[in-house]
Structure formats: structure tokens, C-alpha cells
Design a protein around this motif. Sequence first.
Motif, PDB file in Angstrom:
ATOM      1  N   UNK A 150      50.872  59.017  34.226  1.00  0.00           N
ATOM      2  CA  UNK A 150      49.883  58.873  35.294  1.00  0.00           C
ATOM      3  C   UNK A 150      49.008  57.648  35.057  1.00  0.00           C
ATOM      4  N   UNK A 151      48.509  57.508  33.793  1.00  0.00           N
ATOM      5  CA  UNK A 151      47.635  56.382  33.484  1.00  0.00           C
ATOM      6  C   UNK A 151      48.381  55.067  33.599  1.00  0.00           C
ATOM      7  N   UNK A 152      49.648  55.062  33.161  1.00  0.00           N
ATOM      8  CA  UNK A 152      50.451  53.845  33.278  1.00  0.00           C
ATOM      9  C   UNK A 152      50.617  53.458  34.744  1.00  0.00           C
ATOM     10  N   UNK A 153      50.775  54.449  35.624  1.00  0.00           N
ATOM     11  CA  UNK A 153      50.916  54.163  37.051  1.00  0.00           C
ATOM     12  C   UNK A 153      49.635  53.571  37.620  1.00  0.00           C
ATOM     13  N   UNK A 154      48.477  54.064  37.149  1.00  0.00           N
ATOM     14  CA  UNK A 154      47.201  53.518  37.607  1.00  0.00           C
ATOM     15  C   UNK A 154      47.077  52.049  37.205  1.00  0.00           C
ATOM     16  N   UNK A 155      47.508  51.735  35.997  1.00  0.00           N
ATOM     17  CA  UNK A 155      47.468  50.342  35.544  1.00  0.00           C
ATOM     18  C   UNK A 155      48.391  49.472  36.384  1.00  0.00           C
ATOM     19  N   UNK A 156      49.568  50.000  36.741  1.00  0.00           N
ATOM     20  CA  UNK A 156      50.494  49.259  37.604  1.00  0.00           C
ATOM     21  C   UNK A 156      49.899  49.051  38.994  1.00  0.00           C
ATOM     22  N   UNK A 157      49.179  50.063  39.490  1.00  0.00           N
ATOM     23  CA  UNK A 157      48.531  49.932  40.802  1.00  0.00           C
ATOM     24  C   UNK A 157      47.501  48.804  40.771  1.00  0.00           C
ATOM     25  N   UNK A 158      46.748  48.731  39.685  1.00  0.00           N
ATOM     26  CA  UNK A 158      45.765  47.653  39.535  1.00  0.00           C
ATOM     27  C   UNK A 158      46.468  46.311  39.487  1.00  0.00           C
ATOM     28  N   UNK A 159      47.530  46.222  38.693  1.00  0.00           N
ATOM     29  CA  UNK A 159      48.261  44.959  38.563  1.00  0.00           C
ATOM     30  C   UNK A 159      48.814  44.517  39.916  1.00  0.00           C
ATOM     31  N   UNK A 160      49.368  45.458  40.675  1.00  0.00           N
ATOM     32  CA  UNK A 160      49.918  45.118  41.997  1.00  0.00           C
ATOM     33  C   UNK A 160      48.817  44.618  42.928  1.00  0.00           C
ATOM     34  N   UNK A 161      47.656  45.259  42.881  1.00  0.00           N
ATOM     35  CA  UNK A 161      46.535  44.856  43.739  1.00  0.00           C
ATOM     36  C   UNK A 161      46.071  43.441  43.404  1.00  0.00           C
TER      37      UNK A 161
ATOM     38  N   UNK B 118      38.789  31.591  38.922  1.00  0.00           N
ATOM     39  CA  UNK B 118      37.877  32.677  39.299  1.00  0.00           C
ATOM     40  C   UNK B 118      37.912  33.776  38.241  1.00  0.00           C
ATOM     41  N   UNK B 119      36.732  34.275  37.867  1.00  0.00           N
ATOM     42  CA  UNK B 119      36.674  35.426  36.976  1.00  0.00           C
ATOM     43  C   UNK B 119      36.831  36.706  37.792  1.00  0.00           C
ATOM     44  N   UNK B 120      37.535  37.660  37.227  1.00  0.00           N
ATOM     45  CA  UNK B 120      37.836  38.916  37.909  1.00  0.00           C
ATOM     46  C   UNK B 120      36.918  40.006  37.371  1.00  0.00           C
ATOM     47  N   UNK B 121      36.009  40.470  38.184  1.00  0.00           N
ATOM     48  CA  UNK B 121      35.083  41.525  37.784  1.00  0.00           C
ATOM     49  C   UNK B 121      35.773  42.876  37.933  1.00  0.00           C
ATOM     50  N   UNK B 122      35.606  43.719  36.921  1.00  0.00           N
ATOM     51  CA  UNK B 122      36.320  44.990  36.902  1.00  0.00           C
ATOM     52  C   UNK B 122      35.800  45.974  37.956  1.00  0.00           C
ATOM     53  N   UNK B 123      34.489  45.960  38.221  1.00  0.00           N
ATOM     54  CA  UNK B 123      33.916  46.971  39.114  1.00  0.00           C
ATOM     55  C   UNK B 123      34.476  46.887  40.535  1.00  0.00           C
ATOM     56  N   UNK B 124      34.520  45.706  41.162  1.00  0.00           N
ATOM     57  CA  UNK B 124      35.096  45.656  42.519  1.00  0.00           C
ATOM     58  C   UNK B 124      36.566  46.054  42.558  1.00  0.00           C
ATOM     59  N   UNK B 125      37.305  45.687  41.515  1.00  0.00           N
ATOM     60  CA  UNK B 125      38.727  46.053  41.470  1.00  0.00           C
ATOM     61  C   UNK B 125      38.866  47.564  41.338  1.00  0.00           C
ATOM     62  N   UNK B 126      38.068  48.171  40.437  1.00  0.00           N
ATOM     63  CA  UNK B 126      38.115  49.619  40.249  1.00  0.00           C
ATOM     64  C   UNK B 126      37.787  50.341  41.546  1.00  0.00           C
ATOM     65  N   UNK B 127      36.798  49.835  42.279  1.00  0.00           N
ATOM     66  CA  UNK B 127      36.407  50.460  43.541  1.00  0.00           C
ATOM     67  C   UNK B 127      37.504  50.324  44.589  1.00  0.00           C
ATOM     68  N   UNK B 128      38.124  49.147  44.664  1.00  0.00           N
ATOM     69  CA  UNK B 128      39.162  48.908  45.671  1.00  0.00           C
ATOM     70  C   UNK B 128      40.392  49.766  45.428  1.00  0.00           C
ATOM     71  N   UNK B 129      40.773  49.939  44.160  1.00  0.00           N
ATOM     72  CA  UNK B 129      41.991  50.687  43.831  1.00  0.00           C
ATOM     73  C   UNK B 129      41.702  52.182  43.702  1.00  0.00           C
ATOM     74  N   UNK B 130      40.429  52.513  43.428  1.00  0.00           N
ATOM     75  CA  UNK B 130      40.066  53.916  43.272  1.00  0.00           C
ATOM     76  C   UNK B 130      40.340  54.449  41.886  1.00  0.00           C
TER      77      UNK B 130
END
Length: 219
Positions: free
Chosen positions: A1-12, A26-38
Motif C-alpha cells: 500500500x505504501x509503495x503504491x502511495x509513493x508511486x502515485x506521488x511520483x506519477x503526479x 524549481x524546488x518542490x514543497x512536500x505539503x502542496x504535493x501531499x495535499x494534491x495526492x491525498x
Amino acid sequence: MRAQLSEDVAAYVRELIISGQVRPGDFLRTEPIASAVGVSNTPVREGLLLLSGEGFVELVPRRGFVVADFSPQDVHDLFWAQAALGAELASRAARNITDEQLTQLTELYARHLAAMEVDASSDAAISLGHEFHRTINLAGNSRRLAQMLGMIVKQLPNRFYNDIEGHVEDICDAHPKILAALREHDAPRAGELMRDHIMSGAQEVIAMLRKQGIWDESA
């Protein structure tokens, strides 16, 4: 499950990069990415580490992840690798495809065309387009080549692809010709058409990114 979440982030994040929504440097901030992917911040970091291994981002000590530089040639090379494997699988499919697979592919083509007429960027249109190509790849009867192709395809555009200028027109021109070559069991023609179809995508993406000013090519 966790590996799939990481793949979802990578795809996004891949999508953000290849579509030009974020740019090299550009620096990638973790908070907006976490919010967008859920997801939480941990899968975000793991997903960015995956992309670091693929060369999409770089980890800057004490600062975080930054979008790596990439060139038109880098984009071209990704599509070239996909085109080489896709063309080989299409050629093999033309030799091996069964009547049942041809029927399935014909139905997929009709459903895909209908979905694009309603909304080319819809989930249905995107999913059916992928399924059309996947069916051809499986008909090529080489699990190894199909797996290698899948690893390359995941690095290329997905959701936004049908919004690129000229891409829907290319699909409407290429897919029926590829289907006809498969029906005729014309292996050289099927391979050539698939290669040209995929490489046209490289030209479309590069043109889009140039228009967005991703690369300073004045030097």
C-alpha cells in the motif's frame, strides 16, 4: 500500500514536470504535493526519491528536492525508446494477432473514438486510449518487451496528453491505420505506423514546452 502511495506521488510529479507546470530549478514543497495526492509527507519524500533515481529531480542537501534540468533531446530519447519497443511489439502483433484480439481491438477503437468525441481529456478517453495500445502490446506476445515498455511509458505524459495541440488529430489519423495493418497482418507497416505515431508525440510535447519557454535556447 505504501509503495503504491509513493508511486502515485511520483506519477503526479512526473506529470507536473513533463507538462511544464514546474520548471528546472524549481524546488518542490512536500505539503502542496501531499495535499494534491491525498497522502502524508512520508510517501511524498519516498516518491521524490524514486524520481531522483530516474533523473527527474535532484536532492539538494538541507534544502530539499529540485526539478532537474532536462533538454529537448531528453524528451525525444524517452519517446524514441518507447517507439522502438512499441514498433517491435506492433510488428509481432501483426504476425500473431488472433481474430478474437482483432475483434476486441476494433471494439476498443470504436469506444475510444466515441469517448474522444464527447471529451478527449476525460478519464474514459484516456483509459481507452491506453487500453488500445496495451492490447496491441499484449498481442505482440512478449511479456519481457511489454514490461520494459511499461517502465518507459510511466515516465511519459498521461492525463494532460490529449490536451496537447494536434495530439487528438494524430490519434484519429494513426489508430485506424494501425488497426488496418494488424488486420492485414502487415508486420512492417504496423511497426512503421506505431513508430511514427509515438514519435509524433515527442514533437508535440517538445513544441508545447518550447512554447511555454521551458528552455532558454537563445544562447
